[in-house]
Design a protein around this motif. Structure first.
Motif, PDB file in Angstrom:
ATOM      1  N   ALA A  48       0.817  10.257   8.904  1.00  0.00           N
ATOM      2  CA  ALA A  48      -0.025   9.141   8.470  1.00  0.00           C
ATOM      3  C   ALA A  48       0.455   8.606   7.122  1.00  0.00           C
ATOM      4  N   ASP A  49       0.867   9.502   6.236  1.00  0.00           N
ATOM      5  CA  ASP A  49       1.386   9.062   4.939  1.00  0.00           C
ATOM      6  C   ASP A  49       2.670   8.248   5.097  1.00  0.00           C
ATOM      7  N   TYR A  50       3.554   8.657   5.999  1.00  0.00           N
ATOM      8  CA  TYR A  50       4.801   7.910   6.205  1.00  0.00           C
ATOM      9  C   TYR A  50       4.549   6.583   6.907  1.00  0.00           C
ATOM     10  N   ILE A  51       3.568   6.540   7.788  1.00  0.00           N
ATOM     11  CA  ILE A  51       3.186   5.261   8.403  1.00  0.00           C
ATOM     12  C   ILE A  51       2.625   4.343   7.313  1.00  0.00           C
ATOM     13  N   HIS A  52       1.844   4.913   6.408  1.00  0.00           N
ATOM     14  CA  HIS A  52       1.305   4.130   5.294  1.00  0.00           C
ATOM     15  C   HIS A  52       2.436   3.556   4.436  1.00  0.00           C
ATOM     16  N   VAL A  53       3.457   4.354   4.167  1.00  0.00           N
ATOM     17  CA  VAL A  53       4.605   3.874   3.391  1.00  0.00           C
ATOM     18  C   VAL A  53       5.258   2.689   4.112  1.00  0.00           C
ATOM     19  N   ALA A  54       5.392   2.771   5.418  1.00  0.00           N
ATOM     20  CA  ALA A  54       5.967   1.664   6.191  1.00  0.00           C
ATOM     21  C   ALA A  54       5.106   0.406   6.050  1.00  0.00           C
ATOM     22  N   ILE A  55       3.792   0.578   6.105  1.00  0.00           N
ATOM     23  CA  ILE A  55       2.876  -0.564   5.951  1.00  0.00           C
ATOM     24  C   ILE A  55       3.058  -1.202   4.580  1.00  0.00           C
ATOM     25  N   VAL A  56       3.100  -0.384   3.548  1.00  0.00           N
ATOM     26  CA  VAL A  56       3.267  -0.897   2.184  1.00  0.00           C
ATOM     27  C   VAL A  56       4.614  -1.602   2.039  1.00  0.00           C
ATOM     28  N   ASP A  57       5.675  -0.988   2.559  1.00  0.00           N
ATOM     29  CA  ASP A  57       7.009  -1.589   2.449  1.00  0.00           C
ATOM     30  C   ASP A  57       7.086  -2.936   3.158  1.00  0.00           C
ATOM     31  N   VAL A  58       6.541  -3.013   4.353  1.00  0.00           N
ATOM     32  CA  VAL A  58       6.582  -4.275   5.103  1.00  0.00           C
ATOM     33  C   VAL A  58       5.722  -5.321   4.405  1.00  0.00           C
ATOM     34  N   SER A  59       4.570  -4.924   3.904  1.00  0.00           N
ATOM     35  CA  SER A  59       3.703  -5.858   3.177  1.00  0.00           C
ATOM     36  C   SER A  59       4.386  -6.357   1.915  1.00  0.00           C
ATOM     37  N   ALA A  60       5.024  -5.464   1.175  1.00  0.00           N
ATOM     38  CA  ALA A  60       5.707  -5.852  -0.060  1.00  0.00           C
ATOM     39  C   ALA A  60       6.863  -6.800   0.227  1.00  0.00           C
TER      40      ALA A  60
END
Length: 153
Positions: free
Chosen positions: A89-101
């Motif tokens: 879940a933490d790595y999926i969150h990182v992907a979400i943040v990276d794509v959003s950024a």
């Protein structure tokens, strides 16, 4: 003929996604995301987002799905997130943040700068003209990344 070729690509990428090498699985997940609308791709994509061997595979696959910026990609990521352990879940969150950024960076560059972005009166998007900030917000299909109440710093 084209659908047969697309199906063959999905099958081949699915096989690549089952290999032992994490680099093969990460490449397969990222590439397979382009075919996420095909029913044959959903199960392999879910498996790669939840890859037990390497969290980079999970992150790379989730990024590919999220960069589609459509319901199909988001549905697969959300389905994986619903059953993911805390680490995934933490790595999926990182992907979400990276794509959003990266979406924010694209819109800021498109408008020239953050200050100029606020001054840009309109950008024409499907659905009509909007201000630059609103255009950026529309480019991101969600706004609530997974954090389970923890700080990600």
């Amino acid at each position: 003929m084209v659908s047969d070729l697309r199906r063959a690509v999905v099958v081949t990428l699915g096989a690549l996604g089952r290999r032992d090498d994490w680099r093969d699985r990460a490449d397969a997940g990222h590439s397979l995301a382009e075919f996420a609308e095909m029913p044959e791709a959903v199960e392999p994509l879910l498996g790669l987002v939840l890859d037990r061997g390497d969290t980079f595979v999970a992150r790379r696959t989730a990024e590919g799905l999220l960069r589609r910026k459509d319901r199909v990609g988001l549905t697969i990521v959300a389905s994986a997130l619903a059953v993911a352990n805390d680490n995934h879940a933490d790595y999926i969150h990182v992907a979400i943040v990276d794509v959003s950024a990266s979406s924010q960076t694209i819109w800021t560059k498109r408008c020239g700068s953050a200050r100029r972005c606020r001054a840009t009166p309109t950008i024409v998007l499907p659905g009509g003209p909007v201000g630059c900030t609103k255009a950026w917000q529309r480019s991101i299909p969600f706004s609530a990344p997974h954090s389970r109440g923890r700080s990600m710093s």
